[in-house]
Motif scaffolding. Structure first.
Motif, PDB file in Angstrom:
ATOM      1  N   MET A 186       0.175  -9.380   6.095  1.00 37.72           N
ATOM      2  CA  MET A 186      -1.215  -9.464   6.557  1.00 37.72           C
ATOM      3  C   MET A 186      -1.705 -10.900   6.464  1.00 37.72           C
ATOM      4  O   MET A 186      -1.308 -11.641   5.582  1.00 37.72           O
ATOM      5  N   GLU A 227       1.044   4.081   1.181  1.00 41.67           N
ATOM      6  CA  GLU A 227       0.438   4.907   2.227  1.00 41.67           C
ATOM      7  C   GLU A 227       0.877   6.367   2.071  1.00 41.67           C
ATOM      8  O   GLU A 227       2.034   6.639   1.731  1.00 41.67           O
ATOM      9  N   LEU A 270       7.051  -0.674  11.461  1.00 43.49           N
ATOM     10  CA  LEU A 270       6.136  -1.678  10.923  1.00 43.49           C
ATOM     11  C   LEU A 270       4.669  -1.303  11.118  1.00 43.49           C
ATOM     12  O   LEU A 270       3.785  -1.965  10.583  1.00 43.49           O
ATOM     13  N   MET A 271       4.418  -0.255  11.898  1.00 45.35           N
ATOM     14  CA  MET A 271       3.029   0.110  12.181  1.00 45.35           C
ATOM     15  C   MET A 271       2.300   0.519  10.905  1.00 45.35           C
ATOM     16  O   MET A 271       1.169   0.136  10.675  1.00 45.35           O
ATOM     17  N   ARG A 272       2.916   1.363  10.125  1.00 42.01           N
ATOM     18  CA  ARG A 272       2.298   1.791   8.866  1.00 42.01           C
ATOM     19  C   ARG A 272       3.342   1.706   7.775  1.00 42.01           C
ATOM     20  O   ARG A 272       4.030   2.668   7.455  1.00 42.01           O
ATOM     21  N   PHE A 296       3.880  -4.818   3.972  1.00 41.20           N
ATOM     22  CA  PHE A 296       3.701  -5.372   5.315  1.00 41.20           C
ATOM     23  C   PHE A 296       3.012  -6.724   5.216  1.00 41.20           C
ATOM     24  O   PHE A 296       2.468  -7.064   4.160  1.00 41.20           O
ATOM     25  N   ARG A 330       0.858  -1.189   0.000  1.00 42.17           N
ATOM     26  CA  ARG A 330       0.000   0.000   0.000  1.00 42.17           C
ATOM     27  C   ARG A 330       0.891   1.234   0.000  1.00 42.17           C
ATOM     28  O   ARG A 330       1.732   1.381   0.891  1.00 42.17           O
ATOM     29  N   GLU A 390      -4.697  -0.487  15.502  1.00 43.94           N
ATOM     30  CA  GLU A 390      -5.600  -1.459  14.880  1.00 43.94           C
ATOM     31  C   GLU A 390      -4.790  -2.662  14.416  1.00 43.94           C
ATOM     32  O   GLU A 390      -3.971  -2.549  13.513  1.00 43.94           O
ATOM     33  N   VAL A 391      -5.030  -3.803  15.041  1.00 38.06           N
ATOM     34  CA  VAL A 391      -4.304  -5.010  14.628  1.00 38.06           C
ATOM     35  C   VAL A 391      -5.175  -5.954  13.818  1.00 38.06           C
ATOM     36  O   VAL A 391      -4.667  -6.865  13.163  1.00 38.06           O
ATOM     37  N   GLY A 392      -6.485  -5.767  13.863  1.00 37.83           N
ATOM     38  CA  GLY A 392      -7.346  -6.647  13.074  1.00 37.83           C
ATOM     39  C   GLY A 392      -8.649  -5.966  12.756  1.00 37.83           C
ATOM     40  O   GLY A 392      -9.045  -4.990  13.417  1.00 37.83           O
ATOM     41  N   PHE A 409     -15.154  -7.848   8.708  1.00 35.17           N
ATOM     42  CA  PHE A 409     -16.249  -7.178   7.994  1.00 35.17           C
ATOM     43  C   PHE A 409     -17.307  -8.185   7.550  1.00 35.17           C
ATOM     44  O   PHE A 409     -16.958  -9.269   7.087  1.00 35.17           O
ATOM     45  N   ILE A 465      -5.740  -9.420   9.601  1.00 37.64           N
ATOM     46  CA  ILE A 465      -4.876  -9.181  10.770  1.00 37.64           C
ATOM     47  C   ILE A 465      -3.554  -8.637  10.249  1.00 37.64           C
ATOM     48  O   ILE A 465      -2.971  -9.200   9.317  1.00 37.64           O
ATOM     49  N   GLY A 466      -3.085  -7.555  10.827  1.00 34.11           N
ATOM     50  CA  GLY A 466      -1.789  -7.016  10.441  1.00 34.11           C
ATOM     51  C   GLY A 466      -0.696  -7.754  11.213  1.00 34.11           C
ATOM     52  O   GLY A 466      -0.371  -7.388  12.340  1.00 34.11           O
TER      53      GLY A 466
HETATM   54  P1  ATP Z   1      -5.564   1.541   8.757  1.00 32.47           P
HETATM   55  O1  ATP Z   1      -6.904   2.103   9.140  1.00 32.47           O
HETATM   56  O2  ATP Z   1      -4.618   1.414   9.901  1.00 32.47           O
HETATM   57  O3  ATP Z   1      -4.969   2.201   7.563  1.00 32.47           O
HETATM   58  P2  ATP Z   1      -6.951  -0.379   7.255  1.00 32.47           P
HETATM   59  O4  ATP Z   1      -8.276  -0.242   7.886  1.00 32.47           O
HETATM   60  O5  ATP Z   1      -6.700   0.228   5.956  1.00 32.47           O
HETATM   61  O6  ATP Z   1      -5.833   0.076   8.295  1.00 32.47           O
HETATM   62  P3  ATP Z   1      -7.389  -3.157   6.642  1.00 32.47           P
HETATM   63  O7  ATP Z   1      -7.616  -2.995   5.206  1.00 32.47           O
HETATM   64  O8  ATP Z   1      -8.532  -3.408   7.547  1.00 32.47           O
HETATM   65  O9  ATP Z   1      -6.557  -1.901   7.191  1.00 32.47           O
HETATM   66  O10 ATP Z   1      -6.224  -4.228   6.816  1.00 32.47           O
HETATM   67  C1  ATP Z   1      -6.231  -5.261   7.785  1.00 32.47           C
HETATM   68  C2  ATP Z   1      -5.123  -5.067   8.807  1.00 32.47           C
HETATM   69  O11 ATP Z   1      -3.853  -4.872   8.189  1.00 32.47           O
HETATM   70  C3  ATP Z   1      -5.316  -3.843   9.667  1.00 32.47           C
HETATM   71  O12 ATP Z   1      -6.180  -4.135  10.738  1.00 32.47           O
HETATM   72  C4  ATP Z   1      -3.897  -3.558  10.135  1.00 32.47           C
HETATM   73  O13 ATP Z   1      -3.599  -4.314  11.274  1.00 32.47           O
HETATM   74  C5  ATP Z   1      -3.045  -4.034   8.990  1.00 32.47           C
HETATM   75  N1  ATP Z   1      -2.539  -2.908   8.187  1.00 32.47           N
HETATM   76  C6  ATP Z   1      -3.240  -2.104   7.366  1.00 32.47           C
HETATM   77  N2  ATP Z   1      -2.459  -1.201   6.783  1.00 32.47           N
HETATM   78  C7  ATP Z   1      -1.206  -1.423   7.240  1.00 32.47           C
HETATM   79  C8  ATP Z   1       0.073  -0.822   6.997  1.00 32.47           C
HETATM   80  N3  ATP Z   1       0.201   0.192   6.148  1.00 32.47           N
HETATM   81  N4  ATP Z   1       1.154  -1.318   7.649  1.00 32.47           N
HETATM   82  C9  ATP Z   1       1.030  -2.353   8.499  1.00 32.47           C
HETATM   83  N5  ATP Z   1      -0.146  -2.966   8.755  1.00 32.47           N
HETATM   84  C10 ATP Z   1      -1.245  -2.518   8.146  1.00 32.47           C
END
Ligand code: ATP
Ligand code: MG
Length: 608
Positions: A160, A145, A152-154, A158, A143, A440-442, A445, A476-477
Motif C-alpha cells: 500500500m 482478511e 493480489l486483490m484481497r 499486500f 490484514r 477499490e484501488v484508492g 479520507f 492506494i493499493g
Molecule cells: P476493502 O474495502 O477492499 O477491504 P479497505 O477500505 O479496507 O479496502 P483501505 O483501508 O482504504 O482499504 O486501504 C487503502 C487501499 O488498500 C484500498 O483502497 C485498497 O486498494 C488496498 N487494500 C485494502 N485491503 C487490501 C487487501 N486485503 N489486499 C490488497 N489491497 C488492499
C-alpha cells in the motif's frame, strides 16, 4: 534482459486456485506464486510492474509536496489502545495480526498507520508554522482478511501507499484533500486505468468525507451506483436514493390473519396477494462490543427493501457514543440472532417468522449476558407507511392494517436501507441509479481530529492556543492496482499491459535463432534499444517462433519486434500487443520511430 535469463516459467493451463481472469493470467505469466492463503511472492516480472507503479505514485506524491517516509510495521498495542482501536482490530472479526514479544508485550503488524503517525506528529509538530505537512510511505501491510481471495486483490500481505496529512484547520485539510484527489486521478490515469471516484463509507478508519477510486471491472468486489447524468456516484455501502413509492394498503383497522408456514416476505405475499412494499419486516440482530454485554437490535424495514449492514453498523456506532447507550468499548460485529442463541440466554423462543415491530422488551427479561432492552431502529420507508402488514409476534399470525400508532412508540427513522439500481436519485428524482462493479484501488479520507484528540497530538495556534491537529489520510493499493490493470487490460491470449507499467516495453523476437542473420539483427536491435533506455527483452531461447509469440502475448509486452525472413533485406515486423496491428519497417529506422511512440506512452495517458 534476455528471456533465457528471466526465470520465465509460464503455464499453459488455467491454475485451479484462480477464479478471476487477472489472477489466472498473473499465475500463468509467471508474475506471482502463492506462498500461503492471501500471501504471494512477487516474482521478478511483477516486481518490475510494482516498481513502475510505485515510481508513478512517488512522482505524483512528490509533486503535491508530500514527504516520503518509512514507518515500522511492528506496532505497539499501547498506541492502538489509546486510539480505542486495539480491541476492534484484534477481537471478533478484527483483521490485525497480533503477537506477544518475549517480554510479554502486545504488538500488532500494521494494517494501517494512523496511530503510529499521529504519535509521531504529537512529538514532532508543535507549531502552526510547521503546517500543513503530508507524509507518505510505500510498504507492505498486513490484514488477516476474513476472505482472502482473487490473488493480489484481497491479500493478507499486500503493498500500500499510505499518506497522512496534518493541518491547523479544516479548510487547510480540505485544500490538501482536493490536491490529493487530483494526484490520485493522475496516478490512475498514468497507470492506464479507467477509474471513477465515488462517495464512500469511512468504515473503521473514521472521519467524515471520504472518496474511493474504483477501477470498473466485472470481477470487482464492490457495487457502485451512479446516476446517468454523472453527477452522483457512490459505493453501495454508502449510497442514498429514493425508494419507489409503496403500493398503498387499503385498511382502516388492524386484523389478525392466520399465516401458517408463511415466514418470508415472498411466502406471505404469494399467499395473500400482498405487495412486499405493504409489509414491515423485522430483523433481530445482536451487536457485540469489545467490553460489556451484547445489545439486541430490532430493525424494521419495508418488505421490498434490503438492509445495508454498513449503515446499520454506523448507526450502532454513533448510538454507542450517546448518553442512551449503556455499552462501552468498540463495536465488534452485528449478526442475526439465532434461535439457539436465544435458548442459550435462558429466554423463551422469539416468534421468528412472525416478528412485529412491537415485540416487547419483556422477551429479553432475564437474558444471561445481553442487554435486556432492544435498540429499536427503523428505516423511513417503513416508518412512513400508514397501514401495513407485519408479524403479530405470535407464531403463524400476522397483522393486516397495522399502524405505528396502534403498535406503540414509533422508532426514530434512520437511513438503513441499501440503495438499489433503478432507484430514483436524491439530487434529481428524474435520474435513476445504475450499477456497475468496481475494484477499490484508492481511498481518501478527511479524518478530522479523531486520532489527534485520542493521541493528544496538539499544536500551538497563531493565537497561542493548544489545539488538536486536523488530519487526512490517503491510501492506494499498489499490488491490487497491478492486478486491477490486468483485469482491465487483457484478451484471450493474455495480458496487455499499458506501457507505463509494463515490466518490459518491448520484446525483440528472432523467429529462428539458428539463422545467423536473424540472430545478429535481433542482437543489434536489442543493443540499440538498450542504449536508448528502452526496457527491452530479447527472446534468445531456442524455442519455436510460435512458442515465443505465445509467451510474449501471455506476459503482455506492449510492443514486439519480429526479426524473421525479411532480416536479410533489413526488414522487420513491429506488432502492437493491444491492437494486434502489424507493420513492416526498415530495421535501421525502427529505433527512432518506436521511441517517438514509446516516450509519451511511458509517461502514461495524461499530459503533465
Ligand atoms: P476493502 O474495502 O477492499 O477491504 P479497505 O477500505 O479496507 O479496502 P483501505 O483501508 O482504504 O482499504 O486501504 C487503502 C487501499 O488498500 C484500498 O483502497 C485498497 O486498494 C488496498 N487494500 C485494502 N485491503 C487490501 C487487501 N486485503 N489486499 C490488497 N489491497 C488492499
Ligand atoms: Mg477503503
Amino acid at each position: 534482459m534476455r528471456v533465457s535469463r528471466l526465470l520465465l516459467v509460464t503455464l499453459r493451463d488455467d491454475p485451479a486456485e484462480a477464479d478471476i481472469t487477472s489472477h489466472k493470467l498473473l499465475l500463468r505469466g509467471g508474475y506471482i506464486r502463492r506462498v500461503a492463503s492471501g500471501v504471494y511472492a512477487y516474482l521478478p516480472l511483477l516486481w518490475r510492474v510494482l516498481q513502475k507503479i510505485s515510481a508513478i505514485v512517488r512522482d505524483e506524491m512528490d509533486r503535491t509536496g508530500a514527504l516520503e517516509t518509512l514507518l515500522p510495521q511492528l506496532q505497539p498495542a499501547e498506541l492502538w489502545q489509546r486510539s480505542g482501536r486495539w480491541a476492534g482490530y484484534t477481537d471478533g472479526e478484527g483483521i490485525m495480526f497480533h503477537l506477544e514479544d518475549r517480554q510479554g508485550r502486545q504488538l500488532g503488524l500494521g494494517p494501517t498507520h494512523e496511530e503510529v503517525i499521529t504519535a509521531l506528529a504529537a512529538d514532532l509538530l508543535r507549531s502552526y508554522r510547521q503546517l500543513p505537512v503530508n507524509l507518505y510511505q510505500i510498504q507492505s501491510k498486513f490484514r488477516d482478511e476474513i476472505r482472502p481471495r482473487f490473488g493480489l486483490m484481497r491479500g493478507r500481505e499486500f503493498i500500500m501507499k499510505d499518506a497522512y496529512s496534518f493541518h491547523a484547520d479544516q479548510s487547510s485539510l480540505q485544500e490538501t484533500y482536493a490536491v490529493m484527489d487530483g494526484a490520485y486521478r493522475r496516478i490512475f490515469s498514468r497507470c492506464g486505468l479507467n477509474a471513477v471516484a465515488v462517495e464512500a463509507d469511512s468504515g473503521a478508519i473514521g472521519g467524515s468525507a471520504s472518496q474511493e477510486f474504483m477501477v470498473t471491472a466485472e470481477a470487482g468486489e464492490d457495487l457502485i451506483l451512479t446516476s446517468s447524468d454523472g453527477l452522483y456516484g457512490a459505493n453501495q455501502e454508502r449510497a442514498v436514493s429514493i425508494a419507489p413509492p409503496p403500493v398503498p394498503l387499503v385498511a382502516n383497522q388492524s386484523l389478525t390473519l392466520a399465516t401458517p408456514d408463511q415466514k418470508s416476505i415472498e411466502e406471505l405475499s404469494a399467499a395473500h396477494g400482498f405487495d412486499p412494499s405493504q409489509i414491515v419486516k423485522v430483523l433481530v440482530l445482536l451487536a457485540r462490543f469489545a467490553e460489556g454485554p451484547a445489545q439486541p437490535l430490532l430493525v424494521s424495514l419495508r418488505g421490498d427493501q434490503q438492509l445495508n449492514p454498513v449503515k446499520l453498523a454506523n448507526a450502532v456506532g454513533s448510538w454507542l457514543s450517546t448518553a442512551a447507550s449503556p455499552g462501552t468499548g468498540a463495536l465488534l460485529d452485528i449478526n442475526p440472532i439465532t434461535p439457539a442463541q436465544v435458548a442459550a440466554q435462558g429466554l423463551a423462543p422469539l416468534p421468528f417468522g412472525s416478528l412485529g415491530p412491537h415485540l416487547g422488551d419483556a422477551s429479553l427479561a432475564g437474558a444471561r449476558d445481553w442487554q435486556a432492552r432492544f435498540l429499536r431502529l427503523a428505516d423511513p420507508t417503513a416508518t412512513s407507511l400508514e397501514r401495513f402488514v407485519c408479524g403479530a409476534n405470535s407464531p403463524d399470525r400476522h397483522l393486516v392494517g397495522a399502524s405505528w400508532d396502534e403498535l406503540g412508540e414509533q422508532p426514530t427513522p434512520l437511513d438503513l436501507r441499501a440503495a438499489q439500481p433503478g432507484d430514483a436519485c436524491v439530487h434529481d428524482p428524474s435520474q435513476h441509479l445504475e450499477s456497475s462493479r468496481g475494484i477499490e484501488v484508492g481511498h481518501i479520507f478527511q479524518l478530522g481530529r479523531k486520532y489527534s484528540e485520542a493521541l493528544e497530538a496538539t499544536f500551538t495556534t497563531e493565537a497561542g492556543n493548544q489545539e488538536a491537529l486536523w488530519m487526512g489520510c490517503y491510501g492506494i493499493g499498489v499490488s491490487r492496482l497491478a492486478q486491477a490493470a490486468v483485469e482491465q487490460h487483457h484478451d484471450s491470449h493474455g495480458i496487455c499491459w499499458p506501457v507505463s507499467i509494463a515490466p518490459f516495453e518491448l520484446i525483440v523476437v528472432p523467429a529462428n535463432i539458428d539463422d545467423a542473420t536473424q540472430r545478429q539483427l535481433a542482437e543489434q536491435l536489442y543493443t540499440s534499444f538498450q542504449a536508448a533506455g528502452v526496457d527491452v527483452l530479447l527472446d534468445d531461447r531456442t524455442e519455436r517462433a510460435g512458442v515465443k509469440f505465445k509467451d510474449a502475448d501471455l506476459i503482455g509486452i506492449p510492443w514486439r519486434i519480429v526479426v524473421g525472413r525479411g532480416a536479410a533485406e533489413g526488414q522487420v515486423e513491429l506488432v502492437e500487443r493491444s491492437s494486434g496491428s502489424k507493420r513492416e519497417l526498415a530495421a535501421s529506422e525502427l529505433p527512432a520511430q518506436l521511441l517517438e511512440i514509446l516516450l509519451p506512452q511511458r509517461r502514461g495517458l495524461l499530459a503533465p
